[in-house]
Structure formats: structure tokens, C-alpha cells
Design a protein around this motif. Structure first.
Motif, short mmCIF file in Angstrom:
data_model
loop_
_atom_site.label_atom_id
_atom_site.label_comp_id
_atom_site.label_asym_id
_atom_site.label_seq_id
_atom_site.Cartn_x
_atom_site.Cartn_y
_atom_site.Cartn_z
N ASP A 1 0.85 -1.19 0.00
CA ASP A 1 0.00 0.00 0.00
C ASP A 1 0.89 1.25 0.00
O ASP A 1 1.95 1.27 0.60
CB ASP A 1 -0.97 0.00 1.18
CG ASP A 1 -0.26 0.07 2.51
OD1 ASP A 1 -0.92 0.27 3.51
OD2 ASP A 1 0.98 -0.08 2.54
N GLN A 2 0.43 2.24 -0.72
CA GLN A 2 1.20 3.46 -0.89
C GLN A 2 0.86 4.40 0.25
O GLN A 2 -0.24 4.97 0.29
CB GLN A 2 0.86 4.09 -2.25
CG GLN A 2 1.78 5.16 -2.71
CD GLN A 2 3.12 4.64 -3.23
OE1 GLN A 2 3.24 3.48 -3.60
NE2 GLN A 2 4.11 5.48 -3.24
N GLN A 3 1.81 4.60 1.17
CA GLN A 3 1.54 5.46 2.32
C GLN A 3 1.76 6.93 2.01
O GLN A 3 1.30 7.79 2.75
CB GLN A 3 2.41 5.04 3.50
CG GLN A 3 2.12 3.62 3.98
CD GLN A 3 2.79 3.33 5.30
OE1 GLN A 3 2.68 4.09 6.26
NE2 GLN A 3 3.50 2.21 5.36
N VAL A 4 2.49 7.19 0.95
CA VAL A 4 2.73 8.56 0.53
C VAL A 4 2.34 8.65 -0.94
O VAL A 4 2.82 7.88 -1.76
CB VAL A 4 4.22 8.94 0.71
CG1 VAL A 4 4.48 10.35 0.22
CG2 VAL A 4 4.63 8.79 2.17
N LYS A 5 1.46 9.60 -1.23
CA LYS A 5 0.92 9.66 -2.59
C LYS A 5 1.13 11.04 -3.21
O LYS A 5 0.88 12.07 -2.57
CB LYS A 5 -0.58 9.36 -2.55
CG LYS A 5 -0.91 7.98 -2.04
CD LYS A 5 -2.41 7.76 -1.98
CE LYS A 5 -2.73 6.40 -1.38
NZ LYS A 5 -4.18 6.17 -1.26
N GLN A 6 1.55 11.01 -4.44
CA GLN A 6 1.60 12.23 -5.24
C GLN A 6 0.69 11.97 -6.43
O GLN A 6 1.04 11.21 -7.33
CB GLN A 6 3.04 12.53 -5.68
CG GLN A 6 3.95 12.88 -4.52
CD GLN A 6 5.38 13.09 -4.96
OE1 GLN A 6 6.22 12.21 -4.78
NE2 GLN A 6 5.68 14.24 -5.51
N ASN A 7 -0.46 12.58 -6.39
CA ASN A 7 -1.50 12.23 -7.37
C ASN A 7 -1.34 12.89 -8.72
O ASN A 7 -2.02 12.51 -9.68
CB ASN A 7 -2.88 12.55 -6.79
CG ASN A 7 -3.20 11.64 -5.61
OD1 ASN A 7 -2.93 10.45 -5.65
ND2 ASN A 7 -3.77 12.21 -4.56
N SER A 8 -0.46 13.88 -8.80
CA SER A 8 -0.23 14.53 -10.10
C SER A 8 1.09 14.05 -10.66
O SER A 8 2.14 14.43 -10.17
CB SER A 8 -0.20 16.05 -9.94
OG SER A 8 -1.43 16.53 -9.47
N THR A 26 -0.88 8.77 4.58
CA THR A 26 -1.93 8.08 5.33
C THR A 26 -1.52 7.74 6.76
O THR A 26 -2.39 7.56 7.61
CB THR A 26 -2.33 6.77 4.62
OG1 THR A 26 -1.15 5.95 4.47
CG2 THR A 26 -2.92 7.06 3.24
N ASN A 27 -0.22 7.67 7.02
CA ASN A 27 0.25 7.21 8.32
C ASN A 27 0.41 8.39 9.28
O ASN A 27 1.28 9.25 9.09
CB ASN A 27 1.59 6.49 8.13
CG ASN A 27 2.07 5.79 9.39
OD1 ASN A 27 1.64 6.09 10.49
ND2 ASN A 27 2.97 4.84 9.22
N GLN B 41 8.24 4.88 -10.27
CA GLN B 41 8.00 4.76 -8.83
C GLN B 41 9.01 5.60 -8.06
O GLN B 41 10.07 5.96 -8.57
CB GLN B 41 8.12 3.30 -8.40
CG GLN B 41 7.13 2.36 -9.07
CD GLN B 41 5.70 2.71 -8.72
OE1 GLN B 41 5.37 2.95 -7.57
NE2 GLN B 41 4.84 2.73 -9.73
N GLY B 42 8.67 5.88 -6.81
CA GLY B 42 9.65 6.50 -5.94
C GLY B 42 10.56 5.46 -5.34
O GLY B 42 10.31 4.25 -5.48
N PRO B 43 11.62 5.88 -4.69
CA PRO B 43 12.51 4.93 -4.03
C PRO B 43 11.74 4.11 -2.99
O PRO B 43 10.94 4.65 -2.23
CB PRO B 43 13.55 5.83 -3.37
CG PRO B 43 13.54 7.10 -4.15
CD PRO B 43 12.11 7.27 -4.58
N GLU B 44 12.02 2.79 -2.97
CA GLU B 44 11.40 1.90 -1.99
C GLU B 44 12.46 1.48 -0.98
O GLU B 44 13.51 0.96 -1.36
CB GLU B 44 10.83 0.66 -2.67
CG GLU B 44 9.67 0.94 -3.60
CD GLU B 44 9.24 -0.33 -4.30
OE1 GLU B 44 8.13 -0.81 -4.02
OE2 GLU B 44 10.02 -0.84 -5.13
N PHE B 45 12.17 1.70 0.28
CA PHE B 45 13.09 1.37 1.34
C PHE B 45 13.40 -0.12 1.38
O PHE B 45 12.50 -0.96 1.31
CB PHE B 45 12.49 1.82 2.68
CG PHE B 45 13.24 1.37 3.90
CD1 PHE B 45 12.83 0.24 4.60
CD2 PHE B 45 14.34 2.07 4.34
CE1 PHE B 45 13.51 -0.18 5.73
CE2 PHE B 45 15.03 1.66 5.48
CZ PHE B 45 14.61 0.54 6.17
N LEU B 46 14.69 -0.45 1.50
CA LEU B 46 15.10 -1.85 1.64
C LEU B 46 15.61 -2.13 3.04
O LEU B 46 15.17 -3.06 3.72
CB LEU B 46 16.19 -2.20 0.62
CG LEU B 46 15.77 -2.20 -0.85
CD1 LEU B 46 16.97 -2.52 -1.74
CD2 LEU B 46 14.64 -3.19 -1.11
#
Lengths: 110, 116
Positions: A1-8, A26-27, B41-46
Motif C-alpha cells: 500500500d502506498q503510504q505517501v501519494k503524489q497524485n499529479s 496516510t500514516n 515509482q519513488g525509491p522503496e526502502f530496503l
């Protein structure tokens, strides 16, 4: 689930005007928020940050606003310059882990 | 140059091979992070280290991935038995964390992995 969203995914702005990039999260445990700028073939570059105890932080042409009740933050760039054209990521952290949005590609038109 | 450096910048490998990436953080930084970024996508924490201790690992980090920071300075990320789904940009970041709310990370240029 995407906890940080940039909708544009993208935004175009005329040079000299204000650019407003938005980010939602969301968190409610997130306590630190950051904005990064990324050029192609480079790693993200830190731009500006804000702690959850503040609602505004300003650094030159860049201002970040945090609305905790709405779980929303925004980055204002004024005046926008062609060199600001890049992908902007917002990020939020809690307990040492960082979560990034998917980015907004900003194009500043000369 | 006093920024975060990563080597190699590009790596092409065949499926099933092992690969290892290196990250050299900013010298006085005590925290080191690894991220994976795929297109769009943005960076995903590992994972991340505080000095030599590995403090957090994402569920994204399967058993084929292992990271070390033996002396609290540089770090390595190894991927064993690479799969095509491992193709991504692997980013390293470091920070000088004194307080949890001021942990600003500085990123390296990344290592782009392509698994054929």
C-alpha cells in the motif's frame, strides 16, 4: 500500500509563476517530511524538509507547508525557473523508515 | 568529492548470477540506507544501518538480498541468484542522524542493474 501519494504525475508552469506540488500521506505516525528533486541519471537531491511540529518551512524560493489534520503537504516554488524542471519526490519518515511518493514531473516553460 | 558514491554505476548480469554493489557514504554520517527504484515509482526502502548495526529490513528484502556495513563506513548490497524482477536502480543514502526528526538523507547516483 502506498503510504505517501503524489497524485499529479506531471505539472507545467510558466517561468516566473508559482509551482505548487502536492503530497498526501496516510500514516499519522510520520513525524518528518522531505522533498527531493531528481534529474535523469542522478540520485535524488535533498531540497527542503519539515518536522511535524511545524506547519511551514521556507528556504529561499522553496516553501513547504504541512497540514497534519488533512495529512497533506505541499511544496511551493516561487518564482519558478527553467532549471527547476525535474521530478520532485515527497518523502515521510517514521521509526527510521522512509516512504517516498511516486513523484511529480515539473516542467517550467521559459 | 565528499558526496555519497556508488559502484558500479551500471551492472548487466544474467539471470541466476550473483551481484554485489558498494556504497561509500559521506564520511561523518552514521546512518546508511539502501533503496530500490523502478520506472515510474519513488525509491522503496530496503534496509538501513546505524553505524555497523542493521536496524530495519523491509519485507521487500527477500532472502536473496543481504547487506553489510562491516566497519560502520562503506556498505555492500549483494543479490544472489538474480531474477529479471530485480532489474532496478539501487540507491544508497546516508545521513547524520542526531534526532529522529532531522534525519535528512543524501543520495548517491545509484547503481542500475539489468538482469537478462
Amino acid at each position: 500500500d502506498q503510504q505517501v501519494k503524489q497524485n499529479s504525475p506531471s505539472l507545467s508552469v510558466q517561468e516566473g509563476r508559482i509551482s505548487i506540488l502536492n503530497c498526501d500521506y496516510t500514516n499519522s505516525m510520520f513525524d518528518y517530511f522531505l522533498w527531493y528533486k531528481k534529474y535523469p541519471a542522478e540520485g535524488p537531491t535533498f531540497l527542503i524538509s519539515i518536522s511535524s511540529i511545524k506547519d511551514k518551512n521556507e528556504d529561499g524560493r522553496f516553501t513547504v507547508f504541512l497540514n497534519k489534520s488533512a495529512k497533506h503537504l505541499s511544496l511551493h516554488i516561487v518564482p519558478s525557473q527553467p532549471g527547476d524542471s525535474a521530478v520532485y519526490f515527497c518523502a515521510a519518515s517514521a521509526y527510521g523508515q522512509f516512504y517516498f511518493g511516486t513523484g511529480t514531473s515539473l516542467t517550467v516553460i521559459p | 568529492d565528499t558526496g555519497v558514491s556508488q559502484n558500479p554505476r551500471h551492472k548487466i548480469t544474467k539471470r541466476g548470477q550473483n551481484v554485489t554493489f558498494r556504497c561509500d557514504p559521506i564520511s561523518e554520517h552514521n546512518r546508511l540506507y539502501w533503496y530500490r527504484q523502478t520506472l515510474g515509482q519513488g525509491p522503496e526502502f530496503l534496509t538501513y544501518f546505524q553505524n555497523e548495526a542493521q536496524l530495519e529490513k523491509s519485507r521487500l528484502l527477500s532472502d536473496r538480498f543481504s547487506a553489510e556495513r562491516p566497519k560502520g563506513s562503506f556498505s555492500t548490497l549483494e543479490i544472489q541468484r538474480t531474477e529479471q524482477g530485480d532489474s532496478a536502480m539501487y540507491l544508497c543514502a546516508s545521513s547524520l542522524a542526531r534526532l529522529a526528526d532531522t534525519d535528512t538523507q543524501y543520495f548517491g547516483p545509484g547503481t542500475r542493474l539489468t538482469v537478462l
